[in-house]
Design a protein around this motif. Structure first.
Motif, PDB file in Angstrom:
ATOM      1  N   LYS A 134       0.808  -1.185  -0.157  1.00 43.42           N
ATOM      2  CA  LYS A 134      -0.216  -0.105   0.030  1.00 43.42           C
ATOM      3  C   LYS A 134       0.930   1.319  -0.194  1.00 43.42           C
ATOM      4  O   LYS A 134       0.679   2.110  -0.806  1.00 43.42           O
ATOM      5  N   LEU A 135       1.814   1.208   1.115  1.00 44.19           N
ATOM      6  CA  LEU A 135       2.796   2.468   0.936  1.00 44.19           C
ATOM      7  C   LEU A 135       3.590   2.687  -0.458  1.00 44.19           C
ATOM      8  O   LEU A 135       3.430   3.752  -0.605  1.00 44.19           O
ATOM      9  N   ASN A 136       4.008   1.589  -0.922  1.00 50.36           N
ATOM     10  CA  ASN A 136       4.740   2.003  -2.126  1.00 50.36           C
ATOM     11  C   ASN A 136       3.828   2.416  -3.152  1.00 50.36           C
ATOM     12  O   ASN A 136       4.373   3.537  -3.963  1.00 50.36           O
ATOM     13  N   LEU A 137       2.500   2.016  -3.185  1.00 50.39           N
ATOM     14  CA  LEU A 137       1.715   2.348  -4.385  1.00 50.39           C
ATOM     15  C   LEU A 137       1.442   4.078  -4.093  1.00 50.39           C
ATOM     16  O   LEU A 137       1.614   5.084  -5.039  1.00 50.39           O
ATOM     17  N   LEU A 176      -4.993   4.270   7.577  1.00 49.18           N
ATOM     18  CA  LEU A 176      -4.998   4.927   6.192  1.00 49.18           C
ATOM     19  C   LEU A 176      -4.222   6.267   6.418  1.00 49.18           C
ATOM     20  O   LEU A 176      -3.392   6.648   5.449  1.00 49.18           O
ATOM     21  N   SER A 177      -4.640   7.131   7.208  1.00 46.16           N
ATOM     22  CA  SER A 177      -4.117   8.435   7.487  1.00 46.16           C
ATOM     23  C   SER A 177      -2.594   8.433   7.809  1.00 46.16           C
ATOM     24  O   SER A 177      -1.670   8.986   7.270  1.00 46.16           O
ATOM     25  N   GLU A 178      -2.120   7.605   8.304  1.00 42.46           N
ATOM     26  CA  GLU A 178      -0.659   7.224   8.899  1.00 42.46           C
ATOM     27  C   GLU A 178       0.036   7.113   7.478  1.00 42.46           C
ATOM     28  O   GLU A 178       1.084   7.630   7.147  1.00 42.46           O
ATOM     29  N   LEU A 179      -0.476   6.074   6.509  1.00 41.12           N
ATOM     30  CA  LEU A 179      -0.077   5.607   5.269  1.00 41.12           C
ATOM     31  C   LEU A 179       0.149   6.678   4.347  1.00 41.12           C
ATOM     32  O   LEU A 179       1.168   7.116   3.817  1.00 41.12           O
ATOM     33  N   LEU A 180      -0.870   7.544   4.366  1.00 42.89           N
ATOM     34  CA  LEU A 180      -0.753   8.585   3.597  1.00 42.89           C
ATOM     35  C   LEU A 180       0.241   9.859   4.177  1.00 42.89           C
ATOM     36  O   LEU A 180       0.899  10.140   3.183  1.00 42.89           O
ATOM     37  N   GLN A 181       0.312   9.998   5.269  1.00 37.65           N
ATOM     38  CA  GLN A 181       1.234  10.988   5.684  1.00 37.65           C
ATOM     39  C   GLN A 181       2.590  10.370   5.507  1.00 37.65           C
ATOM     40  O   GLN A 181       3.698  11.124   5.000  1.00 37.65           O
TER      41      GLN A 181
END
Ligand code: SAM
Length: 222
Positions: free
Chosen positions: A125-128, A193-198
């Motif tokens: 998820k993070l890579n994308l 999700l918020s963590e991943l986006l940030q």
């Protein structure tokens, strides 16, 4: 490189009927997009995981002129999108991943609708999300729609989803699909999700839409 969930043959052909059945208010959500994004100064839009082009279609008959790049790794989905959209000169469709796009080319807006739940949270998820952030100018707008929630939220909202399904589906189909959503797809909580986006380079997102398990998110690239 991010993981791929391929949509081939029948899965691609039946895709539109599938989303209409299983995602209540899907068309309503798509109709919001041009309104949501019309204030952005530059209209250079990257549609990640564009599938059959449903979200791209919404930007065709708007007063603003959009330049749109759709990218999707599934040849069948891109083929269907091309059949619908190839007459429009302002739309470019690319079969591939975000990481295959020209790294020098930057966009002002990106969307990622119904894609992230196919990727697990072990880096995919993070890579994308990082790949997308790298293709955007600072301050660019990013819109997401995805299955979101912790385990108990998903469980409760699957019950809501069941109530909102159209008539005529058989019980076996319903139960199989709900089990797949709960056990095989990779939903994350709102906090995660918020963590991943940030971590990927975006601001903390705001949830602006919800229909059962599906949440719509809006953020900006830092
Ligand atoms: C459920 S469809 C959503 C299509 C479209 N966004 C819509 O809302 O109708 C998911 C799409 O994500 C694409 N996909 C899978 N893995 C991907 C990845 N790593 N990067 C971009 N797209 C991906 C699939 O090929 C498929 O077309």
């Amino acid at each position: 490189m991010s993981k791929i969930e391929l949509f081939e043959s029948e899965r691609a052909t039946e895709y539109n009927q599938f989303v209409e059945t299983w995602i209540p208010n899907y068309h309503y959500f798509l109709d919001l997009l041009p309104k949501l994004l019309r204030e952005t100064k530059q209209k250079d839009l990257l549609v990640v995981g564009c599938g059959t082009g449903n979200e791209i279609e919404r930007f065709i008959n708007t007063p603003e002129q959009w330049t749109i790049t759709g990218v999707d790794p599934s040849p069948e989905m891109i083929k269907q999108a091309s059949e619908k959209l190839q007459v429009h000169h302002n739309i470019t469709l690319i079969e591939g991943l975000v990481s295959n796009l020209d790294p020098e080319k930057k966009y002002n807006i990106a969307t990622l609708l119904l894609v992230l739940h196919f990727l697990d949270d072990n880096g995919n998820k993070l890579n994308l999300l990082k790949d997308i952030a790298n293709r955007l100018v600072p301050g660019a707008t990013f819109v997401m729609l995805d299955i979101t929630g912790n385990k108990s939220q998903i469980k409760q909202n699957l019950e809501v989803l069941k109530l909102l399904l159209p008539e005529g589906l058989n019980e076996e189909q319903i139960s199989q699909r709900l089990k797949r959503i709960e056990n095989e797809l990779f939903a994350v909580s709102e906090e995660r999700l918020s963590e991943l986006l940030q971590e990927a380079g975006f601001e903390a997102p705001v949830r602006f839409f919800q229909s059962a398990i599906y949440m719509g998110w809006l953020t900006k690239k830092k």
